[in-house]
Design a protein around this motif. Structure first.
Motif, PDB file in Angstrom:
ATOM      1  N   ALA A  49       0.832  -1.209   0.000  1.00  0.00           N
ATOM      2  CA  ALA A  49       0.000   0.000   0.000  1.00  0.00           C
ATOM      3  C   ALA A  49       0.866   1.258   0.000  1.00  0.00           C
ATOM      4  O   ALA A  49       0.555   2.241  -0.682  1.00  0.00           O
ATOM      5  N   LEU A  50       1.955   1.224   0.737  1.00  0.00           N
ATOM      6  CA  LEU A  50       2.839   2.392   0.778  1.00  0.00           C
ATOM      7  C   LEU A  50       3.460   2.681  -0.573  1.00  0.00           C
ATOM      8  O   LEU A  50       3.725   3.847  -0.911  1.00  0.00           O
ATOM      9  N   LEU A  53       0.673   4.721  -2.082  1.00  0.00           N
ATOM     10  CA  LEU A  53       0.381   5.969  -1.378  1.00  0.00           C
ATOM     11  C   LEU A  53       1.557   6.941  -1.402  1.00  0.00           C
ATOM     12  O   LEU A  53       1.365   8.162  -1.334  1.00  0.00           O
ATOM     13  N   LEU A  54       2.779   6.413  -1.484  1.00  0.00           N
ATOM     14  CA  LEU A  54       3.994   7.235  -1.535  1.00  0.00           C
ATOM     15  C   LEU A  54       4.739   6.854  -2.811  1.00  0.00           C
ATOM     16  O   LEU A  54       5.699   6.078  -2.785  1.00  0.00           O
ATOM     17  N   ALA A 229      -4.409  -0.774   3.913  1.00  0.00           N
ATOM     18  CA  ALA A 229      -4.109   0.499   3.252  1.00  0.00           C
ATOM     19  C   ALA A 229      -4.389   1.670   4.186  1.00  0.00           C
ATOM     20  O   ALA A 229      -3.607   2.635   4.246  1.00  0.00           O
ATOM     21  N   ASP A 230      -5.502   1.608   4.920  1.00  0.00           N
ATOM     22  CA  ASP A 230      -5.789   2.648   5.911  1.00  0.00           C
ATOM     23  C   ASP A 230      -4.691   2.712   6.966  1.00  0.00           C
ATOM     24  O   ASP A 230      -4.267   3.797   7.381  1.00  0.00           O
ATOM     25  N   GLY A 233      -1.587   4.338   5.450  1.00  0.00           N
ATOM     26  CA  GLY A 233      -1.739   5.787   5.347  1.00  0.00           C
ATOM     27  C   GLY A 233      -1.628   6.459   6.699  1.00  0.00           C
ATOM     28  O   GLY A 233      -1.005   7.530   6.827  1.00  0.00           O
ATOM     29  N   ARG A 237       1.266   9.197   7.687  1.00  0.00           N
ATOM     30  CA  ARG A 237       0.939  10.560   8.138  1.00  0.00           C
ATOM     31  C   ARG A 237       1.538  10.848   9.502  1.00  0.00           C
ATOM     32  O   ARG A 237       2.057  11.943   9.751  1.00  0.00           O
ATOM     33  N   PRO A 243       0.976  10.893   2.297  1.00  0.00           N
ATOM     34  CA  PRO A 243       0.457   9.874   1.384  1.00  0.00           C
ATOM     35  C   PRO A 243      -0.679  10.422   0.526  1.00  0.00           C
ATOM     36  O   PRO A 243      -1.420  11.319   0.943  1.00  0.00           O
ATOM     37  N   LEU A 244      -0.817   9.879  -0.671  1.00  0.00           N
ATOM     38  CA  LEU A 244      -1.913  10.264  -1.544  1.00  0.00           C
ATOM     39  C   LEU A 244      -3.249   9.864  -0.926  1.00  0.00           C
ATOM     40  O   LEU A 244      -3.345   8.891  -0.176  1.00  0.00           O
ATOM     41  N   ASP A 245      -4.273  10.612  -1.249  1.00  0.00           N
ATOM     42  CA  ASP A 245      -5.619  10.313  -0.760  1.00  0.00           C
ATOM     43  C   ASP A 245      -6.349   9.529  -1.842  1.00  0.00           C
ATOM     44  O   ASP A 245      -6.981  10.111  -2.736  1.00  0.00           O
ATOM     45  N   VAL A 248      -6.552   2.453  -2.228  1.00  0.00           N
ATOM     46  CA  VAL A 248      -5.489   1.551  -2.667  1.00  0.00           C
ATOM     47  C   VAL A 248      -6.056   0.280  -3.271  1.00  0.00           C
ATOM     48  O   VAL A 248      -5.512  -0.268  -4.242  1.00  0.00           O
TER      49      VAL A 248
END
Length: 335
Positions: A49-50, A53-54, A229-230, A233, A237, A243-245, A248
């Motif tokens: 997920a990271l 998100l990144l 994924a939550d 994120g 943070r 991280p992108l909103d 995922v």
């Protein structure tokens, strides 16, 4: 009367500390922060997920089960991580290294932080591990038709000398109610909130949000991808990253779909307004269609395995507790 283990007790018995093979290393061309993710089977989903998100971060997965290989001490592990910008680790005990566990690792690395392991039994209250966790090794786990996951009802029925047919009859609402299977939500939610707060990540708001999407676990310690994924994120943070909103699970396949999927028994599902079944899915075989078991198949295959091993290996905290409860013994003996 609720007779279930809490998620924290499950964690202490090793439920969420099983190894996950394979390392996801940073994608070529990325130049952003270097991040190590240390953890159990859940950590792979967090690491993947990271990477979404990144999108510029360099992510390395380090499964807990591999930590002691080639490293003589926790300090050696920490020394190998000093060039990482961030280290995210789930809790692990001191038994893997003589000089400490995850708490000591965080003390050695200023940019390291803990993130929680997710254990939530409410959807799958019958699911247990069997084996001597005091031995301190995953090899102590007793195998089952579903890798190392067992049904407490099947195991206790076997230990009480019940036939396969009598054990199958126990899979009904009256049994589940008597065992506390229909009222495990608050215990599971409170315990996950407490255990997450203990490592500085309060998941209470997330639990409420996840519940609005229905069943958010594949098994007692296998969350669905959107949960991981939550968590990814949230940890990012908290570490000061951005991280992108985005969702995922719209971009990645859930790896844990290939593992065992334990069904939500219909009377349990009814409590939560969900669809239930008794379809147990085995671990996937590459290239093969999913292999499923019904209750009859699970019982038959489990009893065959139990018959083939010393009774002394069939150690389970849940069934030991039930052995001391006259009303539970009577429930099984009357089946």
């Amino acid at each position: 009367m609720a007779l279930l283990e809490t998620g924290r007790q499950a964690l202490q018995r090793g439920l969420a500390l099983l190894p996950w093979t394979g390392i996801h290393r940073a994608a070529s061309g990325r130049t952003g922060p270097r991040i190590a993710v240390i953890g159990n089977c859940q950590a792979r989903g967090v690491a993947r997920a990271l990477t979404v998100l990144l999108p510029n971060a360099r992510i390395e997965l380090m499964p807990i089960g591999t930590l002691g290989r080639g490293r003589r001490s926790l300090k050696a592990l920490a020394d190998g991580l000093t060039d990482h910008d961030h280290v995210f680790t789930q809790p692990f005990l001191t038994g893997r290294f003589r000089d400490g566990g995850s708490a000591e690792l965080v003390g050695m690395l200023p940019r390291a932080r803990l993130f929680p392991a997710i254990v939530f039994p409410a959807f799958h209250p019958d699911m247990v591990y069997v084996g001597d966790f005091g031995a301190g090794a995953e090899l102590a786990l007793v195998p089952s038709p579903l890798h190392t996951y067992h049904s407490a009802i099947v195991l206790f029925g076997y230990l009480r000398g019940l036939s396969a047919q009598r054990i199958v009859r126990l899979f009904r609402q009256e049994t589940f109610a008597a065992l506390g299977y229909l009222d495990g939500w608050q215990l599971s939610a409170d315990d996950l909130a407490r255990s997450s707060r203990a490592v500085g990540v309060d998941l209470a708001p997330e639990i409420l949000r996840w519940s609005r999407r229905g069943a958010f676990m594949h098994a007692i310690n296998h969350p669905k991808l959107f949960v991981l994924a939550d968590l990814a994120g949230r940890v990012a943070r908290d570490a000061g990253l951005a991280p992108l909103d985005l969702a995922v699970d719209a971009y990645l396949v859930d790896d844990l779909l290939d593992d065992v999927i334990w069904p939500i028994y219909p009377p349990v599902a009814e409590v939560y307004g969900l669809a239930g079944s008794y379809a147990f899915k085995r671990r996937a075989v590459p290239g093969a269609a999913p292999s499923m078991l019904g209750v009859e198949g699970l019982v038959a295959e489990s009893l065959a395995l139990y018959d083939a091993m010393p009774r002394a290996r069939l150690i389970c905290h849940r069934t030991e507790h039930w052995s001391g409860a006259p009303e539970i013994r009577a429930l099984f003996d009357a089946a």
